[in-house]
Design a protein around this motif. Sequence first.
Motif, short mmCIF file in Angstrom:
data_model
loop_
_atom_site.label_atom_id
_atom_site.label_comp_id
_atom_site.label_asym_id
_atom_site.label_seq_id
_atom_site.Cartn_x
_atom_site.Cartn_y
_atom_site.Cartn_z
N HIS A 29 -12.45 -19.04 10.43
CA HIS A 29 -13.56 -18.11 10.27
C HIS A 29 -14.82 -18.79 10.77
O HIS A 29 -14.82 -19.99 11.09
CB HIS A 29 -13.72 -17.71 8.79
CG HIS A 29 -14.21 -18.82 7.91
ND1 HIS A 29 -13.45 -19.91 7.58
CD2 HIS A 29 -15.42 -19.00 7.29
CE1 HIS A 29 -14.14 -20.72 6.81
NE2 HIS A 29 -15.36 -20.20 6.61
N TRP A 30 -15.89 -18.03 10.84
CA TRP A 30 -17.17 -18.61 11.20
C TRP A 30 -18.29 -17.78 10.60
O TRP A 30 -18.07 -16.67 10.10
CB TRP A 30 -17.32 -18.71 12.73
CG TRP A 30 -17.55 -17.41 13.46
CD1 TRP A 30 -18.73 -16.81 13.71
CD2 TRP A 30 -16.54 -16.57 14.01
NE1 TRP A 30 -18.53 -15.63 14.40
CE2 TRP A 30 -17.19 -15.47 14.61
CE3 TRP A 30 -15.14 -16.63 14.08
CZ2 TRP A 30 -16.50 -14.44 15.24
CZ3 TRP A 30 -14.46 -15.61 14.72
CH2 TRP A 30 -15.15 -14.53 15.29
N ILE A 44 -9.23 -32.69 1.30
CA ILE A 44 -8.98 -31.48 2.07
C ILE A 44 -8.73 -31.87 3.52
O ILE A 44 -9.08 -32.97 3.96
CB ILE A 44 -10.16 -30.48 2.02
CG1 ILE A 44 -11.43 -31.13 2.59
CG2 ILE A 44 -10.37 -29.95 0.62
CD1 ILE A 44 -12.56 -30.13 2.84
N THR A 45 -8.13 -30.97 4.25
CA THR A 45 -8.04 -31.07 5.70
C THR A 45 -8.88 -29.95 6.29
O THR A 45 -8.72 -28.79 5.90
CB THR A 45 -6.59 -30.95 6.19
OG1 THR A 45 -5.82 -32.01 5.63
CG2 THR A 45 -6.52 -31.03 7.70
N ILE A 46 -9.78 -30.29 7.20
CA ILE A 46 -10.63 -29.29 7.83
C ILE A 46 -10.44 -29.34 9.34
O ILE A 46 -10.40 -30.42 9.94
CB ILE A 46 -12.11 -29.48 7.45
CG1 ILE A 46 -12.97 -28.37 8.08
CG2 ILE A 46 -12.62 -30.86 7.81
CD1 ILE A 46 -14.39 -28.31 7.54
N HIS A 47 -10.28 -28.17 9.94
CA HIS A 47 -10.20 -28.05 11.40
C HIS A 47 -11.53 -27.46 11.87
O HIS A 47 -11.90 -26.36 11.50
CB HIS A 47 -9.05 -27.12 11.80
CG HIS A 47 -8.92 -26.95 13.28
ND1 HIS A 47 -8.01 -27.66 14.04
CD2 HIS A 47 -9.60 -26.17 14.15
CE1 HIS A 47 -8.13 -27.32 15.30
NE2 HIS A 47 -9.09 -26.40 15.39
N VAL A 48 -12.24 -28.22 12.70
CA VAL A 48 -13.52 -27.76 13.20
C VAL A 48 -13.74 -28.37 14.58
O VAL A 48 -13.38 -29.53 14.82
CB VAL A 48 -14.67 -28.12 12.22
CG1 VAL A 48 -14.80 -29.61 12.05
CG2 VAL A 48 -15.99 -27.51 12.66
N VAL A 68 -16.22 -22.21 14.54
CA VAL A 68 -15.00 -21.74 13.89
C VAL A 68 -14.36 -22.90 13.13
O VAL A 68 -14.21 -24.00 13.67
CB VAL A 68 -14.02 -21.19 14.94
CG1 VAL A 68 -12.70 -20.78 14.27
CG2 VAL A 68 -14.63 -20.00 15.65
N HIS A 69 -14.00 -22.66 11.87
CA HIS A 69 -13.40 -23.73 11.09
C HIS A 69 -12.37 -23.20 10.11
O HIS A 69 -12.39 -22.02 9.74
CB HIS A 69 -14.46 -24.56 10.36
CG HIS A 69 -15.39 -23.76 9.49
ND1 HIS A 69 -16.33 -22.89 9.98
CD2 HIS A 69 -15.53 -23.73 8.13
CE1 HIS A 69 -17.02 -22.35 9.00
NE2 HIS A 69 -16.55 -22.84 7.86
#
Length: 831
Positions: A29-30, A44-48, A68-69
């Motif tokens: 989302h963004w 946590i694991t964050i994709h950004v 977007v992350h």
Amino acid sequence: MSYLYEFIEYQEDLPIRLFVNSVAYVPFHWHKEVEIIYVLQGAITIHVDQRNYELKQDDIIVVNSMSVHQIDRTNQDNVLLTLQFSPDLLDEQRAVSCNSLYQTPESQDIYDSIRRYLAQMAREASKKTQGSRNYSLGLLHMLAGHLMRYFSIQLTEEKQNNVNDYDYQRLNRVLQFIDHNYSQKITLQSIADQEHLSLHYFSHFFSDKIGIPFQKYLTSVRLEKAVNALMDTNHSVTQIALDCGFANVKLFNKYFKEKYDTTPGAFREALTAAKPVDPDRKPLTYEESTSADYYEVDTIQAMESLYRYLEPSQASAVLSSASSVLYDEVEILIDEKAAGTPYTKHWSWLTTAGRAAEGLRADWQAQFLELQRRLGFSHIRFHGIFNDEMMVYAETADGEPIYNWAYVDKLYDFLLQAGIRPFVALSFMPSALARSKETIFWWRGHIAPPRDQNKWNALVREFIRHCLNRYGLEEVSSWYFEVWNEPDLSGVCWAGSKQEYFQFYAETAKTIKSISPRLRVGGPAMGYGSLWNDNWTEEFIAFCSDRQAPLDFFSFHVYSEYPSLKEEQPRLTTLMPPTFYLDSVIRLRSKLAATALPDLELHMTEWNFSLYDRNLIHDTMFMGAFVVHHALQTLGTLESLAYWSFTDVFEESQVPSSMLYGGFGLMNRNGLKKPSYYAFELLAKLGDRIVSQGDGYIVTSGQNGSLQILMYNYAHVDQLFASGDWSGLTELSRYTIFEEKGNRAYHIKLNEREHGYKVTRYRLDREHGSVFDEWIRLGAPAYPTEEELQFLQHRSGPQMQIEWLAAAERLEHTYIVPPHGILLLTLQPQY
């Protein structure tokens, strides 16, 4: 790949959203807001920005506007602090590159500064100290400046155009266009033409990507801008409506009302009066995000990992100065010739205790006699008149009932001789009559319906007849008979179905009335969860009306814990705002108004701060102002307000060893009187007519021209504690979990008069008469000696001072009341 745009609503009057949450999974989302994520606990694991990062406790990452992350939990539970704020605070030509995974020993201080700003903002949001909005805005700007100074990077033209796909680039263009041109006429067709798309295609494109239709998004943007204008400008509502792109003020009012449940004008008035528009909107929340799957976690201790970044000097300065800060002033102008309005002291009609068997104990009786001598209640309610320990009911081998009223007589004789009458709670079930073995509390009250309704009816019949024969109809007709306790809590206090209770009530009530129609019967001692959660009230009254079951009064209970409305998503907030008790009475009155019995007597037969009988708050000075606040706030709304309970000689759960363990009682088990007890003593000194009443005070008049002025400074628990973080509450430290409101000044003026007054001042606060605070100053002995108990007994209670006011003197004085404090002035005419 699909994305979801998140429209973020700022909280109250700050351009931020600050909350604590636990993340299970947040899909891609963004949003236009910049987001700072700080891991309080777990990982946590964050994709950004096309990369994955694993963040652990104390890690920080900044997600730029429109990046977007995605967030996912690891094999550890997590607790996060998230700050989202407007990108307008940053340079639009620069991005923030901040990720503590790249922290080095040399750069630690720079990252710690971010943590410190977050800690300060979280504390300001939670405590609501005077000036918190200004402090928070300053901290926000300092944080933004810090990010720009140490973590910003210049965006090249190539990087500005380096988007994930063409759809995102298009969406980015559209959202920025709306944000810059919201005040102009914008239509779906005009945007579609601008993007060289058909109307139909663009409409679906926008809804798919954003999650809401184009027009709804545009309206949300305009409303957001309008809220800012209402807060920050003096423009008229009509001007704001036009400036924000609404066709007319009528349409603006319609959309504003739908979203904020108030009108723009009322919204602005509420801000001017420093009152929140919506009491459920909190500055610091534990909540769900629209793009995440969050679940409830225990956040106790979580905030400590953040608060350690508060500089000791700052933290101590705030704590030490809060009580010396003047946060409010109140003018009280008294006219001694005012007639005043009669009222009923509903708080002094009914008192309560745990169960009947406790009332046979010497320490219970000694405390009760002291209570009754000083406060003079009319009735008393407790559980367990039919409990096995009262030995009321047994059966022969053939199943014939055996009744034994010896202990009942001993208890009732004592109470009547003390000048108080029973409010008889017909609970719980004798084990010999219970159809199953479910029990409640340490003393095992049987909660099952009777295995034989006729035998229960016979028990009730014989009990009533015995009371009539012993005490007479004239006396017993002044008693109240309440059928069961919280039967709506299925499996907790009642092991049957709702319909079974309805039938049980009808049979019991008819049995009582069959002996004498003068006897008063009612119930159901309903829990407040059902009041807010379903139609239990309406169904119960409809059943009584249809079956012609007698119902002379309606009883219910209220505590501070959130009742979890079914129509809402699960909430993590566990304590309600201080208006909740009055709101509950109003809600019940509105429910009754729609039934066949709109004018029933209402009795709140239990109320206290917490349902938990080990809540350390119950011993503190907070409870004094709490009692006064709710007693005065609910004046005229119900017949009785029964504080649960008068003593800590009380055994719903096993008694702890600590002397002040947070029990429900007005007195602890040693007979030491808590601030809640003295609140009732001060309320008892009020006159019988109200001269004036306002926020934090009441003025009454009594016989022979006397006047009474009662002032208090109520401070609610802070948002962290209300949301379930009890880490600030310990046996010896019990005041860090409250809002820091500071002192309150009451400026009193009394018009010229023909005679003088004897002025008696009663002061009750942390420095004057709070037994818990005296116990701390004594050294907090775990097992106090008799000498130490006598010392505490002597030190507890309001400080009393007397002064004389001559007829020629004018009374004009300012009195300072600290947080949780109570001050009573009584003026007795001198002739």
